[in-house]
Scaffold this active site. Structure first.
Site, short mmCIF file in Angstrom:
data_model
loop_
_atom_site.label_atom_id
_atom_site.label_comp_id
_atom_site.label_asym_id
_atom_site.label_seq_id
_atom_site.Cartn_x
_atom_site.Cartn_y
_atom_site.Cartn_z
N ASP A 180 -5.40 -11.38 -0.20
CA ASP A 180 -5.83 -10.04 -0.63
C ASP A 180 -4.82 -9.04 -0.07
O ASP A 180 -4.77 -8.82 1.14
CB ASP A 180 -7.25 -9.78 -0.10
CG ASP A 180 -7.71 -8.35 -0.34
OD1 ASP A 180 -7.14 -7.68 -1.24
OD2 ASP A 180 -8.63 -7.90 0.36
N GLY B 195 -8.87 -2.06 -10.80
CA GLY B 195 -7.95 -2.71 -9.88
C GLY B 195 -8.37 -4.14 -9.57
O GLY B 195 -9.56 -4.47 -9.58
N ASP C 118 -8.43 -5.90 -6.75
CA ASP C 118 -9.27 -6.10 -5.57
C ASP C 118 -10.73 -5.76 -5.87
O ASP C 118 -11.64 -6.50 -5.48
CB ASP C 118 -8.76 -5.27 -4.40
CG ASP C 118 -8.64 -3.78 -4.73
OD1 ASP C 118 -8.53 -3.42 -5.91
OD2 ASP C 118 -8.65 -2.96 -3.77
N ASN D 143 -3.53 -1.89 1.02
CA ASN D 143 -2.55 -0.89 1.44
C ASN D 143 -2.24 -0.97 2.94
O ASN D 143 -1.14 -0.59 3.35
CB ASN D 143 -3.07 0.51 1.11
CG ASN D 143 -3.06 0.77 -0.38
OD1 ASN D 143 -2.02 0.82 -1.00
ND2 ASN D 143 -4.25 0.92 -0.96
N THR D 144 -3.18 -1.47 3.73
CA THR D 144 -2.98 -1.55 5.18
C THR D 144 -2.63 -2.95 5.64
O THR D 144 -1.73 -3.14 6.46
CB THR D 144 -4.24 -1.08 5.91
OG1 THR D 144 -4.56 0.26 5.50
CG2 THR D 144 -4.03 -1.08 7.42
N ASN D 145 -3.32 -3.97 5.11
CA ASN D 145 -3.12 -5.35 5.57
C ASN D 145 -3.02 -6.34 4.42
O ASN D 145 -3.60 -6.13 3.35
CB ASN D 145 -4.29 -5.79 6.46
CG ASN D 145 -4.35 -5.05 7.78
OD1 ASN D 145 -3.38 -5.03 8.52
ND2 ASN D 145 -5.48 -4.43 8.06
#
Length: 258
Positions: A6, A107, A109, A9-11
């Site tokens: 997955d 999207g 996700d 934007n952060t991880n």
């Protein structure tokens, strides 16, 4: 084994599955400047550290909201695992049915999270993802997607407040004991954290009204899901691996259809 990824934007969140069982999971900060070797070596090191064999990975499946990292990530999977990844790009690829018309795609996700929520908890339901952005998505009793909304994540709001003001500090994202505080930190925590939780409660209430399903289950995932869920009764389930498990379910369905 299946490696599900997955890309947020952060991880980058990795999940290793042996059949329906998750054997392990790990995270890597999302950085488009990383090389394929950095990503591949990091992933292989995790496998070996916990007694897993990278050569046993039969397939890789990815949902990503960061296009700039995908070429490097795909190359890493091919170079270090010998697998060309399956990439979920929208609701059609995820197998999510739409109950409303739209000229835009949902999207990957969010599509994957909805598929997993319906499979694991049933429909109708509301799915909250507390990431860099916070998203809300709703499924009707037929399991059809009926729409959603996006707002800034609580960390984004707190960071914006401190970066756009001269005297306000960065604060820990924790629930204060009360709204009326006497310190700058308490003031910010009350406004940002309690205000955020209040906005989530309001959005969930409106979503249930529009669905016409007051008793539908509310499922939360994402890094800050537990903090919010512990401070409001509107969230029924916290499932930190919702997207990863959704990728597994989608992969299994695709395999069965072949």
């Amino acid at each position: 084994m299946l490696l599900a990824i997955d890309v947020g934007n952060t991880n980058l969140c990795f999940g290793i599955y042996d059949g329906g069982e998750m054997k392990g999971s790990f995270r890597l900060k999302t950085d488009p400047d990383r090389t394929s070797d950095e990503i591949g070596l990091f992933a292989c090191d995790y496998f070996r550290r916990f007694g897993l064999d990278p050569e046993e990975v039969e397939d890789v499946i990815i949902a990503s909201v960061v296009p700039t990292i995908m070429h490097t990530l795909a190359n890493a999977m091919m170079k270090y695992f010998g697998r060309e990844p399956i990439i979920i790009v929208d609701e059609a690829e995820a197998g999510l049915k739409l109950g409303v018309e739209s000229d835009e795609h949902l999207g990957p996700d969010r599509s994957v999270a909805c598929v997993a929520a319906m499979a694991r908890y049933g429909a109708p339901c509301v799915v909250l993802d507390f990431g860099t952005a916070t998203t809300l998505d709703a499924l009707n009793a037929k399991g059809e997607y009926m729409g959603g909304c996006i707002t800034a994540g609580v960390k984004v709001s707190a960071d914006a407040l401190s970066s756009k003001t001269s005297l306000l500090p960065r604060v820990e994202l924790a629930r204060p004991e009360k709204v009326l505080n006497t310190t700058a930190v308490g003031h910010i925590q009350a406004g940002v954290v309690l205000g955020y939780i209040g906005s989530i409660e309001y959005l969930v209430r409106l979503a249930k009204e529009e669905l016409g399903a007051e008793d539908c289950k509310v499922i939360a995932t994402g890094g800050l899901a537990r903090m919010v869920a512990d401070n409001t009764p509107v969230i029924d389930v916290v499932d930190r691996d919702l997207v990863l498990d959704g990728l597994r379910l989608i992969y299994e369905k695709k395999q069965a259809e072949q």
